[in-house]
Design an enzyme around this catalytic site. Structure first.
Site, short mmCIF file in Angstrom:
data_model
loop_
_atom_site.label_atom_id
_atom_site.label_comp_id
_atom_site.label_asym_id
_atom_site.label_seq_id
_atom_site.Cartn_x
_atom_site.Cartn_y
_atom_site.Cartn_z
N ASP A 331 0.80 -1.22 0.00
CA ASP A 331 0.00 0.00 0.00
C ASP A 331 0.84 1.28 0.00
O ASP A 331 0.28 2.38 -0.04
CB ASP A 331 -0.92 0.02 1.23
CG ASP A 331 -2.20 -0.76 0.97
OD1 ASP A 331 -2.46 -1.13 -0.17
OD2 ASP A 331 -2.95 -0.99 1.95
N ARG A 423 -12.05 7.11 -1.15
CA ARG A 423 -12.34 5.79 -0.58
C ARG A 423 -11.43 5.52 0.62
O ARG A 423 -11.84 4.86 1.56
CB ARG A 423 -12.08 4.68 -1.62
CG ARG A 423 -13.15 4.51 -2.63
CD ARG A 423 -12.89 3.27 -3.46
NE ARG A 423 -12.72 2.11 -2.58
CZ ARG A 423 -12.20 0.94 -2.94
NH1 ARG A 423 -11.82 0.76 -4.19
NH2 ARG A 423 -12.10 -0.04 -2.10
C1 UD1 Z 1 -3.39 -6.69 0.58
C2 UD1 Z 1 -2.21 -6.37 1.44
C3 UD1 Z 1 -2.69 -5.39 2.46
C4 UD1 Z 1 -3.29 -4.19 1.74
C5 UD1 Z 1 -4.38 -4.61 0.74
C6 UD1 Z 1 -4.91 -3.48 -0.12
C7 UD1 Z 1 -0.40 -7.88 2.09
C8 UD1 Z 1 -0.02 -9.22 2.61
N1 UD1 Z 1 -1.71 -7.59 2.01
O1 UD1 Z 1 -4.40 -7.17 1.45
O2 UD1 Z 1 -1.64 -5.01 3.29
O3 UD1 Z 1 -3.85 -3.29 2.63
O4 UD1 Z 1 -3.84 -5.57 -0.12
O5 UD1 Z 1 -3.94 -2.94 -0.88
O6 UD1 Z 1 0.46 -7.07 1.80
N2 UD1 Z 1 -4.44 -14.16 -2.14
C9 UD1 Z 1 -4.81 -15.37 -2.69
N3 UD1 Z 1 -6.01 -15.90 -2.34
C10 UD1 Z 1 -6.85 -15.32 -1.45
C11 UD1 Z 1 -6.47 -14.08 -0.89
C12 UD1 Z 1 -5.26 -13.53 -1.26
O7 UD1 Z 1 -4.09 -15.93 -3.50
O8 UD1 Z 1 -7.92 -15.87 -1.16
C13 UD1 Z 1 -3.16 -13.54 -2.52
C14 UD1 Z 1 -3.34 -12.22 -3.21
O9 UD1 Z 1 -3.52 -12.37 -4.59
C15 UD1 Z 1 -2.05 -11.52 -2.86
C16 UD1 Z 1 -1.72 -12.05 -1.47
O10 UD1 Z 1 -2.47 -13.26 -1.33
O11 UD1 Z 1 -1.02 -11.89 -3.73
C17 UD1 Z 1 -2.08 -11.11 -0.33
O12 UD1 Z 1 -3.46 -10.85 -0.42
P1 UD1 Z 1 -4.30 -10.31 0.80
O13 UD1 Z 1 -3.41 -9.96 1.92
O14 UD1 Z 1 -5.46 -11.19 1.07
O15 UD1 Z 1 -4.91 -9.08 0.16
P2 UD1 Z 1 -5.63 -8.00 0.89
O16 UD1 Z 1 -6.37 -8.47 2.09
O17 UD1 Z 1 -6.35 -7.27 -0.17
#
Ligand code: UD1
Length: 444
Positions: A331, A423
């Site tokens: 972020d 947002r």
């Molecule tokens: C992520 C960021 C978070 C940030 C948010 C919005 C990390 C670890 N997380 O959180 O700090 O605030 O984006 O920008 O830095 N993934 C999967 N399957 C799932 C869920 C996630 O493969 O079901 C993968 C995603 O594609 C990504 C990684 O896991 O490569 C981290 O995702 P996640 O932490 O869940 O995303 P956010 O919660 O959106």
């Protein structure tokens, strides 16, 4: 388990996360920024969006009136309030406190129209299944920077006994009885960790979650739930052990400061060569970014809940690779790239969390930045000056990066579609104006 409200069925397709409808005049707002003024003064950091959203969803876990203080007034927290209201909760979202009454939940459906505007709406899935055994939650789409899967949320809930189906773009669970289970996240996921933690606190028996996210938003969610009677141990480590409980007390908490907002202000001071003090922030949550900013030549003084930064005349180039907390946050990748675009030397910036999160690159290019993308790595050749141009915001942090670049660009930059900024940042333009920036919000 509480008696389940009904679900309805209807058909929708699911395009990527999309902006609110054009009926909202704020979506037509643009910022006009005249660059060149070093920021000076003090700024109060708001509550953390990414901490507030799961706690708001967690109010569904138990009936009662919940009190959340320091919830930032943002489009995303408003959207979560709308989702909860759709489910039957009554909400007062005020400047001082957010009161959420989840006594009479009348629906278990989070509709597409809301989920598509904010992916974090999916957080209601685990709490609904835990409390009612039923849920019908629209699948979120991808987003501006590519697909964002929710497979870990679904696999984890399935491991806990939820036979979920995907029906016309909705995740549907019927008469689910969540049971404790062991689940290992093969990728560290903030969203999926929060989701399973919320589901497990009211499941039957013990849940063991391995390779969980360590982001402060996750740790405080666990603390908040524990103060309501949940039994989560291992917070702050990669393994959580959660003993399900039958009842929880309503939530009464204060949302932690927004570390991403705070770091964005640090980068704003750095890029303008200014000197500002952040009030109400937690420097311990920002160590990776503080270290990188120091490498660029910033002087940073931190105490318990304040940080003072003085930017360099011109930043040095730095290499940055994003990683799960406590690594450098994805972020902050876009904002750091804005800073590096005017650095002395070449910076290499890699995003390992979201490989396509680079929509700000061509827009920074319009201001004169020299950035070459190679897969998930950007090679940024610092230029001596940027110059104002019309640009377009594409997501929350990309918009922040454009604001930072505009603060130093010569002449006038017009940033369109700043509903993305609204947002995730509470009154960013107003706070920057108080620090001396020349910014006007106009209706396009
Ligand atoms: C992520 C960021 C978070 C940030 C948010 C919005 C990390 C670890 N997380 O959180 O700090 O605030 O984006 O920008 O830095 N993934 C999967 N399957 C799932 C869920 C996630 O493969 O079901 C993968 C995603 O594609 C990504 C990684 O896991 O490569 C981290 O995702 P996640 O932490 O869940 O995303 P956010 O919660 O959106």
């Amino acid at each position: 388990m509480d008696a389940a409200p009904g679900t309805r069925h209807h058909t929708r397709t699911r395009p990527p996360e999309t902006p609110p409808e054009a009926t909202d005049p704020a979506i037509m707002d643009a910022l006009v920024i005249r660059g060149g003024k070093p920021l000076q003064g003090r700024v109060l950091i708001s509550g953390a969006k990414n901490a507030a959203l799961p706690v708001m969803a967690a109010t569904l876990l138990t009936p009662g009136v919940h009190t959340l203080r320091n919830v930032p007034l943002l489009r995303d927290t408003r959207t979560m309030a709308d989702v909860l209201e759709k489910l039957g909760a009554r909400i007062e979202l005020g400047a001082r406190a957010c009161r959420i009454d989840t006594t009479n939940i009348t629906s278990v459906e989070a509709p597409y129209d809301l989920v598509r505007t904010m992916r974090a709406s999916i957080y209601v899935l685990g709490p609904l299944l835990a409390r009612y055994g039923n849920a019908r939650v629209s699948l979120p789409g991808g987003c501006a920077w590519g697909p964002r899967p929710v497979n870990l949320h679904l696999e984890g809930l399935k491991a806990m006994g939820a036979a979920l189906e995907i029906d016309h773009g909705y995740i549907v669970g019927r008469e689910v009885r969540l049971k404790g289970a062991s689940f290992n996240f093969d990728v560290v996921s903030v969203g999926a960790t929060a989701q399973l933690m919320m589901a497990a606190v009211r499941a039957t028996g013990r849940t063991v979650l391995d390779n969980v996210a360590l982001e402060p938003d996750i740790t405080v969610l666990g603390d908040v739930l524990n103060r309501c009677g949940a039994r989560i141990s291992g917070l702050g480590t990669r393994r959580l052990v959660i003993e399900g409980v039958r009842e929880l007390e309503p939530i009464d908490t204060t949302i932690i400061p927004d570390r991403i907002e705070a770091q964005t202000f640090l980068a704003a001071a750095a890029i303008t060569g200014g000197s500002i003090t952040l009030e109400s922030c937690d420097p311990g949550d920002m160590a990776a970014a503080i270290q990188k900013l120091e490498e660029t030549g910033c002087e940073i003084l931190a105490d318990a809940n304040e940080v003072t930064i003085t930017g360099p005349r011109r930043p040095h180039a730095v290499d940055v690779t994003t990683a799960p907390f406590p690594g450098f946050p994805t972020d902050m990748q876009a904002q750091m790239m804005a800073l590096c675009s005017v650095a002395d030397g070449t910076s290499v910036i890699t995003d390992t969390i979201y490989l396509d999160r680079f929509t700000h690159v061509p827009e920074l290019g319009r201001l004169g930045a020299r950035i070459e993308l190679k897969g998930n790595t950007a090679v940024v050749r610092g230029v001596e000056r940027l110059s104002g141009a019309p640009v377009m915001a594409t997501d929350i942090r990309a918009s922040a990066a454009l604001v930072l670049a505009a603060l130093i660009a010569e002449g006038e930059t017009r940033i369109s579609r700043i509903y993305h900024l609204d947002r995730g940042y509470e009154a960013l333009d107003q706070k920057l104006i108080k620090l001396g920036a020349s910014i006007e919000r106009i209706r396009e």
